[in-house]
Design a protein around this motif. Structure first.
Motif, mmCIF file in Angstrom:
data_model
loop_
_atom_site.group_PDB
_atom_site.id
_atom_site.type_symbol
_atom_site.label_atom_id
_atom_site.label_comp_id
_atom_site.label_asym_id
_atom_site.label_seq_id
_atom_site.Cartn_x
_atom_site.Cartn_y
_atom_site.Cartn_z
ATOM 1 N N LYS A 1 0.829 -1.120 0.062
ATOM 2 C CA LYS A 1 -0.040 0.035 0.154
ATOM 3 C C LYS A 1 0.862 1.169 -0.038
ATOM 4 O O LYS A 1 0.435 2.136 -0.560
ATOM 5 N N TRP A 2 2.025 1.162 0.789
ATOM 6 C CA TRP A 2 2.878 2.266 0.779
ATOM 7 C C TRP A 2 3.567 2.708 -0.580
ATOM 8 O O TRP A 2 3.640 3.968 -0.868
ATOM 9 N N CYS A 3 3.757 1.797 -1.347
ATOM 10 C CA CYS A 3 4.308 2.018 -2.770
ATOM 11 C C CYS A 3 3.204 2.471 -3.522
ATOM 12 O O CYS A 3 3.470 3.413 -4.465
ATOM 13 N N ARG A 4 2.057 2.104 -3.446
ATOM 14 C CA ARG A 4 0.924 2.727 -4.334
ATOM 15 C C ARG A 4 0.654 4.188 -3.984
ATOM 16 O O ARG A 4 0.488 5.014 -4.691
ATOM 17 N N ILE A 5 0.909 4.563 -2.680
ATOM 18 C CA ILE A 5 0.434 5.928 -2.209
ATOM 19 C C ILE A 5 1.909 6.868 -2.753
ATOM 20 O O ILE A 5 1.656 7.686 -3.474
ATOM 21 N N LYS A 6 2.986 6.086 -2.849
ATOM 22 C CA LYS A 6 4.068 6.975 -3.126
ATOM 23 C C LYS A 6 4.065 7.117 -4.809
ATOM 24 O O LYS A 6 4.249 8.132 -5.367
ATOM 25 N N ALA A 7 3.625 6.095 -5.558
ATOM 26 C CA ALA A 7 3.623 6.164 -6.862
ATOM 27 C C ALA A 7 2.517 7.108 -7.331
ATOM 28 O O ALA A 7 2.719 7.770 -8.216
ATOM 29 N N GLU A 8 1.230 7.103 -6.735
ATOM 30 C CA GLU A 8 0.087 7.801 -7.258
ATOM 31 C C GLU A 8 0.336 9.304 -6.805
ATOM 32 O O GLU A 8 0.160 10.162 -7.542
ATOM 33 N N ASN A 9 1.109 9.747 -5.465
ATOM 34 C CA ASN A 9 1.589 11.012 -5.458
ATOM 35 C C ASN A 9 2.590 11.379 -6.560
ATOM 36 O O ASN A 9 2.401 12.752 -6.849
ATOM 37 N N GLU A 10 3.653 10.641 -6.849
ATOM 38 C CA GLU A 10 4.358 11.024 -7.722
ATOM 39 C C GLU A 10 4.062 11.199 -9.314
ATOM 40 O O GLU A 10 4.244 12.426 -9.882
ATOM 41 N N MET A 11 2.914 10.392 -9.531
ATOM 42 C CA MET A 11 2.113 10.749 -10.670
ATOM 43 C C MET A 11 1.386 11.973 -10.635
ATOM 44 O O MET A 11 1.285 12.698 -11.687
ATOM 45 N N ALA A 12 0.912 12.254 -9.715
ATOM 46 C CA ALA A 12 0.073 13.465 -9.596
ATOM 47 C C ALA A 12 0.961 14.747 -9.799
ATOM 48 O O ALA A 12 0.556 15.844 -10.350
ATOM 49 N N ARG A 13 1.993 14.678 -9.400
ATOM 50 C CA ARG A 13 3.196 15.605 -9.273
ATOM 51 C C ARG A 13 3.700 16.117 -10.900
ATOM 52 O O ARG A 13 4.172 17.058 -11.116
ATOM 53 N N CYS A 14 4.097 14.826 -11.527
ATOM 54 C CA CYS A 14 4.853 15.069 -12.958
ATOM 55 C C CYS A 14 3.807 14.842 -13.766
ATOM 56 O O CYS A 14 4.208 15.128 -14.933
ATOM 57 N N CYS A 15 2.690 14.717 -13.691
ATOM 58 C CA CYS A 15 1.693 14.603 -14.871
ATOM 59 C C CYS A 15 0.431 15.665 -14.695
ATOM 60 O O CYS A 15 0.048 16.051 -13.694
ATOM 61 N N GLY A 16 0.136 16.458 -15.854
ATOM 62 C CA GLY A 16 -0.686 17.301 -16.014
ATOM 63 C C GLY A 16 -2.072 16.819 -15.535
ATOM 64 O O GLY A 16 -2.897 17.512 -14.643
ATOM 65 N N VAL A 17 -2.668 15.760 -16.060
ATOM 66 C CA VAL A 17 -3.734 15.010 -15.894
ATOM 67 C C VAL A 17 -3.167 13.681 -15.357
ATOM 68 O O VAL A 17 -2.701 12.885 -16.149
ATOM 69 N N ALA A 18 -3.563 13.155 -14.183
ATOM 70 C CA ALA A 18 -3.277 11.836 -13.412
ATOM 71 C C ALA A 18 -4.386 11.118 -13.015
ATOM 72 O O ALA A 18 -5.176 11.856 -12.033
ATOM 73 N N ASP A 19 -4.715 10.034 -13.619
ATOM 74 C CA ASP A 19 -5.926 9.203 -12.926
ATOM 75 C C ASP A 19 -5.123 7.577 -12.679
ATOM 76 O O ASP A 19 -5.325 6.881 -13.618
ATOM 77 N N PHE A 20 -4.714 7.804 -11.743
ATOM 78 C CA PHE A 20 -3.997 6.437 -11.252
ATOM 79 C C PHE A 20 -4.612 5.148 -11.513
ATOM 80 O O PHE A 20 -4.501 3.989 -11.621
ATOM 81 N N GLU A 21 -6.086 5.392 -10.909
ATOM 82 C CA GLU A 21 -6.902 4.287 -10.715
ATOM 83 C C GLU A 21 -7.230 3.457 -12.038
ATOM 84 O O GLU A 21 -7.151 2.374 -12.306
ATOM 85 N N GLN A 22 -7.482 4.571 -13.163
ATOM 86 C CA GLN A 22 -7.630 4.148 -14.576
ATOM 87 C C GLN A 22 -6.427 4.041 -15.331
ATOM 88 O O GLN A 22 -6.433 3.435 -16.583
ATOM 89 N N GLY A 23 -5.285 3.980 -14.818
ATOM 90 C CA GLY A 23 -3.917 3.921 -15.591
ATOM 91 C C GLY A 23 -3.942 4.955 -16.791
ATOM 92 O O GLY A 23 -3.236 4.636 -17.615
ATOM 93 N N ARG A 24 -4.264 6.334 -16.496
ATOM 94 C CA ARG A 24 -4.331 7.315 -17.575
ATOM 95 C C ARG A 24 -3.452 8.520 -16.989
ATOM 96 O O ARG A 24 -3.693 9.255 -15.848
ATOM 97 N N GLY A 25 -2.771 9.217 -17.798
ATOM 98 C CA GLY A 25 -1.930 10.264 -17.531
ATOM 99 C C GLY A 25 -1.761 11.117 -18.847
ATOM 100 O O GLY A 25 -1.660 10.697 -19.938
ATOM 101 N N GLU A 26 -1.992 12.469 -18.804
ATOM 102 C CA GLU A 26 -1.505 13.486 -19.775
ATOM 103 C C GLU A 26 -0.506 14.473 -19.397
ATOM 104 O O GLU A 26 -0.425 15.077 -18.270
ATOM 105 N N ASP A 27 0.305 14.897 -20.137
ATOM 106 C CA ASP A 27 1.184 15.875 -20.223
ATOM 107 C C ASP A 27 2.287 15.610 -19.020
ATOM 108 O O ASP A 27 2.486 16.204 -17.943
ATOM 109 N N CYS A 28 2.744 14.340 -18.996
ATOM 110 C CA CYS A 28 3.730 13.980 -18.001
ATOM 111 C C CYS A 28 5.232 14.313 -18.271
ATOM 112 O O CYS A 28 5.529 14.768 -19.167
ATOM 113 N N GLN A 29 6.018 14.148 -17.198
ATOM 114 C CA GLN A 29 7.298 14.526 -17.062
ATOM 115 C C GLN A 29 7.468 15.964 -17.198
ATOM 116 O O GLN A 29 8.568 16.508 -17.636
ATOM 117 N N ILE A 30 6.420 16.716 -16.695
ATOM 118 C CA ILE A 30 6.597 18.157 -16.612
ATOM 119 C C ILE A 30 5.723 18.479 -15.320
ATOM 120 O O ILE A 30 4.585 18.199 -14.803
#
Length: 203
Positions: A1-30
């Motif tokens: 669970k702790w890795c899920r929290i770290k990964a989801e927070n990091e994805m929200a930080r580095c992607c303009g649009v982040a939907d971790f549950e659905q595996g969808r992200g836009e404008d990442c690495q920015i």
């Protein structure tokens, strides 16, 4: 669970649009946390030290796997992976990720499911040996320094250190002087006794 929290927070930080549950992200690495868009690395580290220790003690070699979580999102996570001792050779390590992805394809789901784009990284035995040798050299140098401090007397300015031969010669001279003093004392006591004896006879 702790890795899920770290990964989801990091994805929200580095992607303009982040939907971790659905595996969808836009404008990442920015990242836009500073107010302006700036390039950033999109990844999370989930290294598990307790698992690595258990793996090394009982099962094999602790390594790490860098894998892309979602096919359409440029986002990776680094996880601890235990390579069994029987598989710890170059040929098996090269095919281990493909075997793992095939075996667990129907057993894993969500962000755990995708192992098609995974890279196994294991510490080199040569690097480990080099580190052990370097550590041994450092310990030996420290031990030599401690022995030098304990057993070698420091030089003192204005003071001449005597050699072993000089100390022995001084000891012999002191012993000879003591013996001569004892002989003189004995001779003087004998002379006094003889003088007293002569005076007693003359009376």
């Amino acid at each position: 669970k702790w890795c899920r929290i770290k990964a989801e927070n990091e994805m929200a930080r580095c992607c303009g649009v982040a939907d971790f549950e659905q595996g969808r992200g836009e404008d990442c690495q920015i990242t836009r946390m500073s107010g302006t868009a700036q390039p950033t690395e999109c990844s999370a580290s989930c290294q598990h030290s307790a698992m690595a220790t258990l793996c090394a003690a009982s099962f094999g070699k602790p390594c790490s796997v860098d894998r892309k979580l979602f096919q359409s999102v440029d986002f990776k996570v680094s996880e601890t992976f235990c390579v069994p001792e029987a598989c710890d050779n170059s040929n098996d390590r090269e095919s281990l990720m493909n075997w793992y992805a095939t075996l667990y394809a129907g057993r894993l789901s969500g962000w755990h499911a995708r192992w098609d784009d995974a890279t196994l990284n294991c510490p080199s035995a040569g690097i480990a040996a080099t580190l052990y040798i370097f550590g041994a050299i450092v310990l030996a140098l420290v031990a030599l320094g401690v022995m030098w401090i304990l057993f070698v007397s420091p030089k003192e300015r204005g003071r001449m250190l005597k050699s072993q031969e000089e100390m022995q010669a001084e000891s012999l001279a002191e012993a000879d002087a003591q013996a001569m003093g004892d002989l003189r004392g004995t001779a003087q006591m004998s002379g006094d006794r003889m003088a007293q004896s002569g005076m007693s006879r003359s009376r």
